[in-house]
Write an enzyme that holds these catalytic residues in place. Sequence first.
Site, PDB file in Angstrom:
ATOM      1  CG  MET A  36      33.831  35.402  40.946  1.00 25.35           C
ATOM      2  SD  MET A  36      34.905  35.006  42.346  1.00 25.35           S
ATOM      3  CE  MET A  36      36.041  36.393  42.249  1.00 25.35           C
ATOM      4  CG  HIS A  65      36.287  40.784  36.030  1.00 23.70           C
ATOM      5  ND1 HIS A  65      37.356  40.641  36.902  1.00 23.70           N
ATOM      6  CD2 HIS A  65      36.506  39.910  35.023  1.00 23.70           C
ATOM      7  CE1 HIS A  65      38.185  39.721  36.430  1.00 23.70           C
ATOM      8  NE2 HIS A  65      37.691  39.253  35.304  1.00 23.70           N
ATOM      9  CG  MET A  67      36.266  36.288  36.705  1.00 20.30           C
ATOM     10  SD  MET A  67      37.025  36.631  38.290  1.00 20.30           S
ATOM     11  CE  MET A  67      35.994  37.992  38.814  1.00 20.30           C
ATOM     12  CG  MET A 153      42.568  38.168  35.017  1.00 21.86           C
ATOM     13  SD  MET A 153      41.577  39.099  36.214  1.00 21.86           S
ATOM     14  CE  MET A 153      42.149  38.492  37.785  1.00 21.86           C
ATOM     15  CG  ASP A 191      40.988  42.475  38.685  1.00 22.96           C
ATOM     16  OD1 ASP A 191      41.237  42.638  39.897  1.00 22.96           O
ATOM     17  OD2 ASP A 191      39.924  41.982  38.265  1.00 22.96           O
TER      18      ASP A 191
HETATM   19  C1  DX5 Z   1      39.972  38.425  41.339  1.00 20.58           C
HETATM   20  C2  DX5 Z   1      39.058  39.600  41.051  1.00 20.58           C
HETATM   21  C3  DX5 Z   1      39.577  40.878  41.536  1.00 20.58           C
HETATM   22  C4  DX5 Z   1      39.755  40.973  43.036  1.00 20.58           C
HETATM   23  C5  DX5 Z   1      40.992  41.786  43.270  1.00 20.58           C
HETATM   24  O1  DX5 Z   1      39.599  37.332  40.588  1.00 20.58           O
HETATM   25  O2  DX5 Z   1      38.857  39.726  39.649  1.00 20.58           O
HETATM   26  O3  DX5 Z   1      38.836  41.990  41.049  1.00 20.58           O
HETATM   27  O4  DX5 Z   1      38.678  41.553  43.704  1.00 20.58           O
HETATM   28  O5  DX5 Z   1      41.299  41.751  44.609  1.00 20.58           O
HETATM   29  P1  DX5 Z   1      42.677  42.309  45.199  1.00 20.58           P
HETATM   30  O6  DX5 Z   1      42.792  43.741  44.785  1.00 20.58           O
HETATM   31  O7  DX5 Z   1      42.513  42.114  46.655  1.00 20.58           O
HETATM   32  O8  DX5 Z   1      43.767  41.452  44.600  1.00 20.58           O
HETATM   33 ZN    ZN Z   2      37.959  41.623  38.847  1.00 18.77          ZN
END
Ligand code: DX5
Ligand code: ZN
Length: 234
Positions: A36, A65, A67, A153, A191
């Site tokens: 992120m 992933h 972001m 998502m 996710d």
């Molecule tokens: C959120 C992330 C997820 C996060 C999921 O933006 O992309 O991968 O770690 O966390 P949980 O499983 O706790 O919702």
């Molecule tokens: Zn993720």
Amino acid sequence: MNELAPSILSADFGDLRGQVLATREGGASYMHIDVMDGHFVPEISFGEPIIRSVRQMTDQVVDVHLMVTNPGDHFEACVKAGADSITFHYEAVEGGAGAYGGPRDPGKACALSEELIDRLHALGCKAGISVKPRTPLEEIYPLLDKLEMVLIMSVEPGFGGQKYMPESTERIRALRAEAQKRNPALRIQVDGGVKTDNAAMILEAGADLIVAGSAVFGDDAEGRTRAFMDILRA
Ligand code: DX5
Ligand code: ZN
């Protein structure tokens, strides 16, 4: 085969190796790494140094992933650090109307996404695209036959520990039906807010790769991974 990708965002970084290996021992064949940038999403998490460390710790699939805005600027460094698979956000591409806030232009966003997918493949990396909960799914359908994976998502990206948005289930179902026509081998990853009590429903809708962060890490990551694996293998 259904697989689990524990998200290290919720891991104890004081014992990252122990946490990663606990999930491996429990049967998780992927590690999900949430990068992120504090721009595409509000928070900053971590980047290549953590990818590299995880790569050295385990033989699990390193599933990154991204972001971030301008995701293509980071592909090469992430692959060098050991990523096997990279997922970028459709909304981070111009025309996908995300962090840019510009006009939605699906034709442009798809053409630019296709270039990004080609670049990942040229680097020898699997390509995934992710869509946020409010992004119209149909916009990415023209890309399905080029991708190894789509990440749906099921929360707004940016934080662990949020609640699963129930409308995601129908999106998974719609995507699986479309993938059946365009690319039956497509992996569908889900996710956000996935727990042992909704995992079976998510699989039934058509997902085959489940991300879980807060439901896996903490005390007894191995046992919690096993509990997911029992559902995934049922
Ligand atoms: C959120 C992330 C997820 C996060 C999921 O933006 O992309 O991968 O770690 O966390 P949980 O499983 O706790 O919702
Ligand atoms: Zn993720």
